[in-house]
Scaffold this motif. Structure first.
Motif, short mmCIF file in Angstrom:
data_model
loop_
_atom_site.label_atom_id
_atom_site.label_comp_id
_atom_site.label_asym_id
_atom_site.label_seq_id
_atom_site.Cartn_x
_atom_site.Cartn_y
_atom_site.Cartn_z
N HIS A 46 0.89 -1.09 -0.11
CA HIS A 46 -0.04 -0.08 0.00
C HIS A 46 0.95 1.16 0.04
O HIS A 46 1.71 1.46 0.84
N ASN A 48 0.84 5.45 0.24
CA ASN A 48 0.34 6.63 0.57
C ASN A 48 0.99 7.89 0.59
O ASN A 48 2.19 7.85 1.19
N GLU A 84 5.28 -0.66 8.36
CA GLU A 84 4.92 0.69 7.74
C GLU A 84 6.41 1.40 7.54
O GLU A 84 7.06 1.53 8.40
N LYS A 173 -9.60 2.35 4.70
CA LYS A 173 -8.42 3.16 5.14
C LYS A 173 -7.95 3.09 6.38
O LYS A 173 -7.09 2.99 6.81
N GLU A 177 -4.23 2.43 5.90
CA GLU A 177 -3.47 3.84 5.91
C GLU A 177 -3.22 4.26 7.32
O GLU A 177 -2.45 5.02 7.74
#
Length: 179
Positions: A46, A48, A84, A173, A177
């Motif tokens: 993912h 962002n 992340e 999300k 996220e």
């Protein structure tokens, strides 16, 4: 020498990736010895633009040695989490097929940056990021006969366990996220 080999030759390999994880207490509670990232399954990637950040949803190669009792009772056999990376630069991605097994190599280039690299067949991912990783959305599940992660998951986090019983769709999300 191609550009991938050149980048690798200027990078010093990091001995223990968990040393880069800011919130590693969760992993250390589950694992007596945190596994290397040499045979992970990449479930999703993912991106962002608000970070810019990149989040990998991966299966670690070993199930935790100290799993919560409900995971043992349910005979779950795979551990999944998200990693992340923030302040991502120089991103290169080609040939990715979800569910493929690969190794994630992490190395330092200077005092506050890491270089991440994955290669497997036609798949290549590389980027530079801040030397701080977050781990989140940790769960266990029973792998399906097709090796997929579809089906029920038991999440470690209190909010995740109340909100999700399986991996949510990519447009969720709050899952993809936020760690």
């Amino acid at each position: 020498m191609d550009k991938y080999q050149a980048a690798r030759s200027t990078t010093i390999t990091i001995a223990n990736w968990a040393d880069l994880v800011r919130n590693s207490a969760y992993l250390k509670a589950l694992y007596t010895s945190i596994p290397k990232l040499d045979a992970i399954i990449v479930r999703s990637i993912h991106l962002n633009h608000f970070g810019p950040s990149l989040t990998l949803r991966i299966d670690l190669p070993e199930f935790p040695q100290n799993p919560p009792a409900p995971w043992v009772e349910a005979a779950l056999d795979r551990f999944q989490c998200q990693l992340e990376f923030i302040a991502v630069e120089n991103l290169e991605l080609t040939g990715w097929i979800p569910g493929g097994q690969t190794a994630l190599e992490l190395g330092t280039r200077n005092s506050n940056k890491i270089h991440a690299r994955m290669n497997s067949g036609e798949f290549h991912l590389s980027f530079t990021a801040a030397d701080s990783i977050l781990v989140g959305h940790m769960s266990a599940f029973k792998v399906q006969s097709d090796q997929s992660d579809s089906g029920p998951h038991q999440f470690l986090g209190r909010l995740d366990s109340k909100k999700f019983s399986e991996i949510p769709p990519p447009y969720e999300k709050t899952f993809y996220e936020h760690i």
